[in-house]
Design an enzyme around this catalytic site. Structure first.
Site, PDB file in Angstrom:
ATOM      1  N   HIS A   1      -2.768   3.343  -4.476  1.00  0.00           N
ATOM      2  CA  HIS A   1      -2.056   2.536  -3.151  1.00  0.00           C
ATOM      3  C   HIS A   1      -1.029   2.337  -3.473  1.00  0.00           C
ATOM      4  CE1 HIS A   1      -5.849   3.318  -0.722  1.00  0.00           C
ATOM      5  NE2 HIS A   1      -6.807   2.565  -1.893  1.00  0.00           N
ATOM      6  N   ASP A  23       1.013  -1.403   0.184  1.00  0.00           N
ATOM      7  CA  ASP A  23       0.031  -0.252   0.163  1.00  0.00           C
ATOM      8  C   ASP A  23       1.245   1.285  -0.131  1.00  0.00           C
ATOM      9  OD1 ASP A  23      -2.512   1.687   0.727  1.00  0.00           O
ATOM     10  OD2 ASP A  23      -3.411   0.366   1.424  1.00  0.00           O
ATOM     11  N   GLU A  58     -10.363   2.178  -4.733  1.00  0.00           N
ATOM     12  CA  GLU A  58      -9.671   3.805  -4.381  1.00  0.00           C
ATOM     13  C   GLU A  58      -8.365   4.515  -4.800  1.00  0.00           C
ATOM     14  OE1 GLU A  58     -11.509   3.762   0.586  1.00  0.00           O
ATOM     15  OE2 GLU A  58      -9.075   2.980  -0.329  1.00  0.00           O
TER      16      GLU A  58
END
Length: 542
Positions: free
Chosen positions: A246, A175, A309
């Site tokens: 990420h 991440d 995301e």
């Protein structure tokens, strides 16, 4: 008092005592399970429990006998205890293993301790148990990128999953805040990307940083050990390498992977990050090599590629990215993300594997062979099943175990909506409104354990247990739900967790050292959170 609740359990009248003469018998294909059973019964009981093959029958009334019966369902078992001893028969080796887990629960809770306890009578009550799981995918996602969990504690976590019949550990390995898997062809991923200089302390946007470096990673030998240890417990470890968002820790290690070419650091802040991978062929080749090494380490069917995301601001503002989109005949940055993930998905499929991705992948062309993880409520599950894709349900408001557990002010770093034990127990991976054919696309579900606010295994214990016990029953048990009955069975199960050293949340709230006074949270009402999630998925509804 079995947990998860079995399909049926018919008690008898009497007990079978374990003694010096008791032995474990098993055919050759069950020898590893027999040795495992011996290893978990010996420490507390102090009994030798020798293992022998079926060609060496034990004296009458002295055996724990393991056997296979292909007429039983996959992962199913029959446990029968009577005057002749205990017989555990499974539809496959996994079923025998789960029958052995049930046997442990029929013994006093001290059986879970690592050394003998004086004065305990080791006896199994007469009973016949018939059991098999409702879902084939019974999972837990552990985020080791935000806060690294040392190998020893991952192995302990696998043991806890096995106790609860959970058969999939989804490891979130990369991440913005850290890269946790050794990649031999790209050593800077761990040399640079595996640590950050400090971490955000709390959930509020203006929360301070703690000024303390954090890091760690798993060598390839570590991961082979974890995978093998899990396999002995019939758990598949699924890795996730999150792209194209990420990815700041990877960009910190290799700045040429970023859109802007800037030298970054592994992010010390939580939340959604605008620094994403660029769309050059060289970057794609870099990650195809990463996935090749990952697939060599993890032999399971699914490989996680993230896809969640991923803000497109940098792509939209970058002339080179717009040039690449034009060359590839792509209309916008959403199509570019689908192209990027599609190329990775095709590479994974060429090696006989399947892609696991978060439900944002439904916003564009979907990679071949995908299984969709529906996290933004159940909209993704319903949409994916209707489109003919396999689904793993993990709705945030039911199984995100980083969410606060009550409205108490003493809850540590209270985030999002309250997700109580009762909420977790009510989880059903199958959304309303599906046909029988669509329902067959629901492989199962998993609880997700994001660790921004869990900086130690002790803290993970507090957030995860006993809510994971409730999720495990929701995924395993075929019968109707009765929360009051679950609570009756949970109370003796907590004694097992005590014996295992699990620092779970008590029914009346956190113990003083489990709270985090003064550390800001970011709580939300359920109405506001529902409106927020509905806004995220409005454009993928069918």
């Amino acid at each position: 008092m079995l947990l998860p609740l079995p399909c049926s359990a018919v008690p008898g009248d009497g007990v079978f005592p374990l003694a010096e003469s008791t032995r474990i018998t098993a055919p050759g294909e069950l020898a590893p399970t027999a040795r495992w059973l011996q290893s978990v019964l010996r420490p507390a009981t102090g009994l030798p429990l020798p293992v022998s093959g079926m060609a060496e029958p034990a004296p009458a009334g002295s055996a724990l006998a393991l056997a296979l019966d292909p007429d039983l369902p996959a992962e199913g078992y029959r446990l029968a205890c009577g005057p002749g001893g205990v017989t555990i028969t499974g539809g496959d080796t996994a079923g025998v293993f789960y029958g052995c887990q049930a046997l442990r629960q029929l013994l006093p809770p001290q059986i879970y301790r690592a050394a003998g306890t004086a004065g305990v009578r080791w006896a199994v009550p007469y009973v016949t148990v018939e059991d098999s799981p409702r879902f084939g995918w019974r999972g837990a996602m552990l985020d080791v990128a935000r806060h690294f969990m040392p190998k020893h504690d991952v192995l302990r976590f696998l043991d806890l999953l096995a106790v609860h019949r959970i058969n999939t550990l989804h490891l979130h390995l990369t991440d913005d805040q850290g890269w946790r898997v050794e990649i031999l062809r790209h050593p800077r991923l761990t040399e640079v990307g595996s640590w950050r200089r400090e971490s955000q302390l709390g959930a509020a946007p203006d929360a301070p940083n703690d000024g303390r470096p954090h890091g760690g990673y798993y060598t390839q030998d570590d991961l082979r050990e974890i995978v093998a240890y899990a396999a002995e417990r019939h758990i598949t470890v699924m890795p996730e390498i999150d792209v194209p968002g990420h990815s700041q820790a990877a960009i910190a290690a290799y700045p040429e992977l970023g859109v802007q070419g800037e030298r970054l650091e592994a992010s010390p802040r939580w939340g959604i990050n605008t620094n994403i991978l660029n769309a050059e062929e060289s970057t794609l080749d870099f990650f195809l090599g990463v996935f090749d090494e990952v697939m060599d380490l993890f032999p399971g069917r699914f490989i996680g590629i993230g896809g969640d995301e991923c803000p497109k601001d940098q792509w939209d503002a970058d002339p080179r990215t717009r040039e690449l989109m034009a060359e590839r005949g792509l209309g916008d940055s959403k199509e570019l993300q689908a192209w990027f993930l599609g190329r990775i998905g095709a590479h994974i499929a060429a090696r006989g594997r399947r892609v696991f991705g978060w439900d944002e992948i439904l916003e564009g062309a979907v990679p071949e062979g995908v299984a969709v993880a529906s996290w933004r409520g159940m909209t993704g599950a319903r949409t994916a099943a209707r489109r003919g894709y396999d689904v793993i349900s993990c709705p945030d408001d039911q199984v995100y175990l980083d969410y606060r557990q009550s409205e108490l002010e003493s809850e540590p770093i209270p985030f999002a909506v309250p997700l109580t034990l009762a909420d977790a127990y009510a989880f059903d991976p199958v959304p309303d409104g599906l046909t029988e054919q669509e329902t067959a696309r629901i492989l199962g579900g998993q609880a997700n354990i994001w660790t921004e606010h869990m900086d130690s295994p002790r803290t993970v214990d507090y957030y995860v247990f006993p809510r994971l016990c409730a999720v495990a029953e929701a995924l395993w048990s075929r019968g109707g739900r009765d929360f009051d009955d679950f609570l009756v069975r949970l109370r003796p199960h907590l004694a097992r967790l005590d014996a295992l050293g699990v620092e779970y949340r008590r029914e009346d709230g956190p113990l003083p050292w489990q709270s985090r006074p003064g550390v800001p949270g970011k709580p939300a009402t359920r109405a506001d959170w529902t409106e927020f999630i509905d806004g995220l998925v409005a454009h993928i509804k069918t």
